[in-house]
Design a protein around this motif. Structure first.
Motif, PDB file in Angstrom:
ATOM      1  N   LYS A 175     -88.167 -60.258  41.694  1.00  0.00           N
ATOM      2  CA  LYS A 175     -86.831 -59.671  41.517  1.00  0.00           C
ATOM      3  C   LYS A 175     -86.494 -59.020  43.089  1.00  0.00           C
ATOM      4  CE  LYS A 175     -87.901 -60.356  37.045  1.00  0.00           C
ATOM      5  NZ  LYS A 175     -87.205 -61.349  36.269  1.00  0.00           N
ATOM      6  N   GLN A 176     -87.160 -59.365  44.001  1.00  0.00           N
ATOM      7  CA  GLN A 176     -86.775 -58.874  45.319  1.00  0.00           C
ATOM      8  C   GLN A 176     -85.300 -58.970  45.671  1.00  0.00           C
ATOM      9  OE1 GLN A 176     -89.288 -59.864  48.702  1.00  0.00           O
ATOM     10  NE2 GLN A 176     -87.409 -60.649  49.723  1.00  0.00           N
ATOM     11  N   ASP A 177     -84.500 -59.899  45.245  1.00  0.00           N
ATOM     12  CA  ASP A 177     -82.974 -60.004  45.444  1.00  0.00           C
ATOM     13  C   ASP A 177     -82.291 -58.923  44.838  1.00  0.00           C
ATOM     14  OD1 ASP A 177     -83.809 -62.065  47.212  1.00  0.00           O
ATOM     15  OD2 ASP A 177     -83.028 -63.839  46.075  1.00  0.00           O
ATOM     16  N   LEU A 178     -82.510 -58.891  43.602  1.00  0.00           N
ATOM     17  CA  LEU A 178     -82.029 -57.795  42.993  1.00  0.00           C
ATOM     18  C   LEU A 178     -82.213 -56.378  43.285  1.00  0.00           C
ATOM     19  CD1 LEU A 178     -81.878 -57.418  38.976  1.00  0.00           C
ATOM     20  CD2 LEU A 178     -82.982 -55.597  40.338  1.00  0.00           C
ATOM     21  N   VAL A 179     -83.550 -56.170  43.803  1.00  0.00           N
ATOM     22  CA  VAL A 179     -83.842 -54.926  44.306  1.00  0.00           C
ATOM     23  C   VAL A 179     -83.011 -54.461  45.344  1.00  0.00           C
ATOM     24  CG1 VAL A 179     -85.715 -53.708  45.504  1.00  0.00           C
ATOM     25  CG2 VAL A 179     -86.138 -54.546  43.465  1.00  0.00           C
ATOM     26  N   ILE A 180     -82.933 -55.649  46.608  1.00  0.00           N
ATOM     27  CA  ILE A 180     -82.265 -55.511  47.720  1.00  0.00           C
ATOM     28  C   ILE A 180     -80.558 -55.318  47.394  1.00  0.00           C
ATOM     29  CG2 ILE A 180     -81.245 -56.687  49.884  1.00  0.00           C
ATOM     30  CD1 ILE A 180     -84.123 -58.133  49.690  1.00  0.00           C
ATOM     31  N   ARG A 181     -80.062 -56.076  46.330  1.00  0.00           N
ATOM     32  CA  ARG A 181     -78.689 -55.907  46.060  1.00  0.00           C
ATOM     33  C   ARG A 181     -78.489 -54.519  45.433  1.00  0.00           C
ATOM     34  NH1 ARG A 181     -78.545 -59.906  43.145  1.00  0.00           N
ATOM     35  NH2 ARG A 181     -78.600 -59.068  41.127  1.00  0.00           N
ATOM     36  N   PHE A 182     -79.403 -53.800  44.859  1.00  0.00           N
ATOM     37  CA  PHE A 182     -79.246 -52.598  44.382  1.00  0.00           C
ATOM     38  C   PHE A 182     -79.097 -51.284  45.401  1.00  0.00           C
ATOM     39  CE2 PHE A 182     -81.038 -48.356  43.029  1.00  0.00           C
ATOM     40  CZ  PHE A 182     -80.211 -48.222  41.837  1.00  0.00           C
ATOM     41  N   LEU A 183     -79.917 -51.644  46.205  1.00  0.00           N
ATOM     42  CA  LEU A 183     -80.255 -50.749  47.241  1.00  0.00           C
ATOM     43  C   LEU A 183     -79.068 -50.543  48.191  1.00  0.00           C
ATOM     44  CD1 LEU A 183     -83.985 -50.845  48.485  1.00  0.00           C
ATOM     45  CD2 LEU A 183     -82.784 -48.918  47.072  1.00  0.00           C
ATOM     46  N   LYS A 184     -78.315 -51.954  48.676  1.00  0.00           N
ATOM     47  CA  LYS A 184     -77.326 -52.076  49.417  1.00  0.00           C
ATOM     48  C   LYS A 184     -76.033 -51.601  48.703  1.00  0.00           C
ATOM     49  CE  LYS A 184     -76.672 -56.185  51.227  1.00  0.00           C
ATOM     50  NZ  LYS A 184     -76.703 -57.517  51.072  1.00  0.00           N
ATOM     51  N   ASP A 185     -76.217 -51.821  47.369  1.00  0.00           N
ATOM     52  CA  ASP A 185     -74.776 -51.328  46.543  1.00  0.00           C
ATOM     53  C   ASP A 185     -74.760 -49.840  46.477  1.00  0.00           C
ATOM     54  OD1 ASP A 185     -74.039 -53.874  46.418  1.00  0.00           O
ATOM     55  OD2 ASP A 185     -74.563 -54.196  44.260  1.00  0.00           O
ATOM     56  N   ARG A 186     -76.130 -49.076  46.372  1.00  0.00           N
ATOM     57  CA  ARG A 186     -76.155 -47.714  45.968  1.00  0.00           C
ATOM     58  C   ARG A 186     -75.961 -46.929  47.057  1.00  0.00           C
ATOM     59  NH1 ARG A 186     -76.060 -43.131  45.331  1.00  0.00           N
ATOM     60  NH2 ARG A 186     -76.702 -42.104  43.781  1.00  0.00           N
ATOM     61  N   PHE A 187     -76.615 -47.398  48.338  1.00  0.00           N
ATOM     62  CA  PHE A 187     -76.815 -46.622  49.322  1.00  0.00           C
ATOM     63  C   PHE A 187     -76.430 -47.030  50.733  1.00  0.00           C
ATOM     64  CE2 PHE A 187     -80.505 -45.563  46.792  1.00  0.00           C
ATOM     65  CZ  PHE A 187     -80.345 -44.191  46.511  1.00  0.00           C
ATOM     66  N   PRO A 188     -75.841 -46.070  51.750  1.00  0.00           N
ATOM     67  CA  PRO A 188     -75.747 -46.624  53.007  1.00  0.00           C
ATOM     68  C   PRO A 188     -76.903 -47.203  53.891  1.00  0.00           C
ATOM     69  CG  PRO A 188     -75.991 -44.276  52.988  1.00  0.00           C
ATOM     70  CD  PRO A 188     -76.078 -44.753  51.857  1.00  0.00           C
ATOM     71  N   CYS A 189     -77.502 -48.500  53.462  1.00  0.00           N
ATOM     72  CA  CYS A 189     -78.823 -48.921  54.021  1.00  0.00           C
ATOM     73  C   CYS A 189     -78.375 -49.317  55.582  1.00  0.00           C
ATOM     74  CB  CYS A 189     -79.084 -49.955  53.022  1.00  0.00           C
ATOM     75  SG  CYS A 189     -79.814 -49.887  51.559  1.00  0.00           S
ATOM     76  N   LYS A 190     -79.323 -49.067  56.321  1.00  0.00           N
ATOM     77  CA  LYS A 190     -79.389 -49.281  57.729  1.00  0.00           C
ATOM     78  C   LYS A 190     -80.509 -50.453  57.793  1.00  0.00           C
ATOM     79  CE  LYS A 190     -78.247 -45.086  59.956  1.00  0.00           C
ATOM     80  NZ  LYS A 190     -78.715 -43.948  60.916  1.00  0.00           N
TER      81      LYS A 190
END
Length: 416
Positions: free
Chosen positions: A156-171
Motif C-alpha cells: 500500500k506504499q503508493d496510497l501512503v505516499i499519496r495520503f501524506l502528500k495530500d494532507r501535509f506540506p511534504c518536503k
C-alpha cells in the motif's frame, strides 16, 4: 431448493464478487482474535481454503467456520495473517486505509503534536495501536520517515505516499527499514527516497525547549528517540544538583534535560557509537551547556565495571539500553542482561540516589521488568523505591488488545 449463493461473510462484502480465501483456526485458538489481537501466527492455523497470494485479503474463521475478522495474508511470515477489521461487512479497501490514516493524524492534532510544525517531531502512525499493523510513520518538520514491518502493508506504499502528500506540506518522504524485517516478512525493500527531497544531514529538532541536531537517514531508528520525550522531562525533576551518570546516551537527550530542566550539577554520558557521541557533544554546545556534560565513547558494562573498581559514586544513574529481546525465545536472556546492567548501576549509585532505568523490549512486560528490579534489590541488599512507572507518550499509544506494543518501560527509583 436451498440457496447456494455465497454469504456476505464469504465475500468482499458484495454478492457478485468471488469468495475470499478462508483461514480456519485450530480448535480452542480463536479467543485472542475475538479479543482483537491482530497477529495470527502459523501455529494457530488448521487449514487454508483457497490459494491466497502474498498481501491478499482473507477471512479468519473458527474451526466451525464462524467469522472472526478480515486480514491480509503473508505465507512468508510467521505472522501468517494480520487482522484489520472485525466487521464482516467491511472490506479492506483503500477507503479503510485512508480512514485509519486520517484517524491517526487526528489524534496527533488533538494532543498538540502537530503544532510548531517546522521544528517539532512526532510519531504520526504507530502500527497496531493505530489499527495499521505493520506501518510506522515518524514526522520531523515537513519530512516523513516511513517504516513497513508487514509485506501486505508495504504493497500500500503508493496510497501512503499519496495520503501524506495530500494532507501535509511534504518536503520529502524517506523509507527506513528495520533490522530483520526483510527476512521476517519476505520484504524486498531498502532505505530510499520515496518522494521529494532527501532529508538533510542536519535537521534541528526542538523538544521540551531543547534543540537537537539529528540525521533521519543515517541515525538510529529514524534519527531520534521520540518515545522518551515525556520521560526525560519527568526524570529531570529528581536530579537537582546531582552528579549524573548516563549509559546509552545516543544524542544526549536525557543528559540535556537533566542539566537544563533538572539543574543537575554535571553529567558524564557514554554511548558505544562514536558518531552518537559526536552528535551529542554538538547538541550540548548548541544549547550552551557543553561545559557541564562530558560525552564519551564506551560500552555500558565495561564503563560501570571500571567505575566500580575505582570506587566512583554518583547521585543518579540513567540506563536506556537498546532492545534486548527481538523474539520470545530471547526474553530470558534479556532479563539476565537487564539484571546485570542494573546490578552494576547500583554499585556506583550513592545511598539515597536516583536510578532511572528503561527497557524498550516489547516482549519484556512491565511485570517482568519490575520483578527484575526486585531481584536486583534482593541481590544487593538495597531498598528500591519505585517513584514513577512510566511508558510511552500520546503519539505512541497502546492497544490493550495487543500488549506487545506496550514496549517502553521507564522506572524512576530511589535506592537507599
Amino acid at each position: 431448493m436451498s440457496d447456494s449463493s455465497p454469504s456476505v461473510s464469504e465475500t468482499n462484502g458484495e454478492t457478485d464478487t468471488p469468495p475470499l480465501p478462508r483461514v480456519l483456526l485450530k480448535p480452542r485458538r480463536a479467543l485472542p482474535f475475538f479479543g482483537r489481537h491482530p497477529w495470527v501466527f502459523a501455529g494457530a492455523i488448521s487449514r487454508i481454503e483457497g490459494k491466497p497470494q502474498p498481501g491478499e485479503e482473507v477471512l479468519l474463521q473458527t474451526e466451525r467456520g464462524e467469522f472472526i475478522a478480515r486480514g491480509l495474508f503473508n505465507p512468508n511470515s510467521n505472522i501468517r495473517v494480520r487482522l484489520y477489521s472485525w466487521d464482516a461487512e467491511q472490506p479492506l479497501n483503500d477507503e479503510l486505509w485512508i480512514e485509519r490514516l486520517t484517524q491517526a493524524v487526528a489524534l496527533r492534532e488533538e494532543t498538540g503534536l502537530l503544532e510548531d510544525f517546522e521544528t517539532s517531531g512526532c510519531r504520526l502512525v504507530f502500527s497496531e495501536a493505530d489499527q495499521l499493523s505493520g506501518l510506522t510513520i515518524d514526522r520531523y518538520g515537513s519530512w516523513f520517515l516511513v517504516q513497513f514491518s508487514s509485506l501486505a502493508l508495504s504493497q500500500k506504499q503508493d496510497l501512503v505516499i499519496r495520503f501524506l502528500k495530500d494532507r501535509f506540506p511534504c518536503k520529502g518522504i524517506w523509507l527506513r527499514t528495520e533490522k530483520g524485517m526483510r527476512e521476517a516478512e519476505g520484504l524486498e525493500i531498502s532505505d530510499q527516497l520515496l518522494f521529494g527531497e532527501t532529508p538533510p544531514p542536519h535537521f534541528f529538532l526542538e523538544e521540551n525547549g531543547i534543540r537537537y541536531g539529528m540525521n533521519m537517514v543515517t541515525g538510529q531508528k529514524t534519527g531520534f528517540y521520540l518515545d522518551q520525550r515525556d520521560n526525560r522531562l519527568a526524570a529531570a525533576r529528581y536530579l537537582k544538583n546531582h552528579r549524573v551518570l548516563e549509559m546509552h546516551c545516543y544524542t544526549g537527550a536525557f543528559a540535556l534535560n537533566a542539566i537544563i530542566h533538572g539543574q543537575a550539577q554535571s553529567v558524564q554520558a557514554f554511548d558505544a557509537s562514536q558518531g552518537a557521541i559526536e552528535q551529542a557533544t554538538a547538541n550540548a554546545e548548541l544549547n550552551g551547556v557543553g561545559n557541564r556534560i562530558r560525552f564519551q565513547s564506551g560500552k555500558a558494562y565495561a564503563v560501570l565495571e571500571q567505575f566500580k573498581e575505582q570506587g566512583e559514586l554518583f547521585d543518579s544513574v540513567i540506563l536506556d539500553p537498546p532492545k534486548m529481546a527481538r523474539h520470545r525465545s530471547g526474553v530470558k536472556q534479556a532479563l539476565k542482561g537487564y539484571f546485570s546492567l542494573n546490578r552494576l548501576a547500583l554499585d556506583v549509585l550513592k545511598p539515597g540516589g536516583i536510578l532511572v532505568t528503561c527497557s524498550c523490549s516489547g516482549l519484556v512486560t512491565q511485570q517482568d521488568f519490575q520483578q527484575m528490579l526486585a531481584s536486583v534489590a534482593q541481590q544487593t541488599g538495597r531498598h528500591i523505591q519505585v517513584l514513577e512507572q512510566r511508558g510511552q507518550p500520546a503519539d505512541h499509544p497502546v492497544s490493550p488488545s495487543c500488549p506487545e506494543n506496550h514496549y517502553l518501560k521507564c522506572f524512576i527509583c530511589r535506592v537507599a
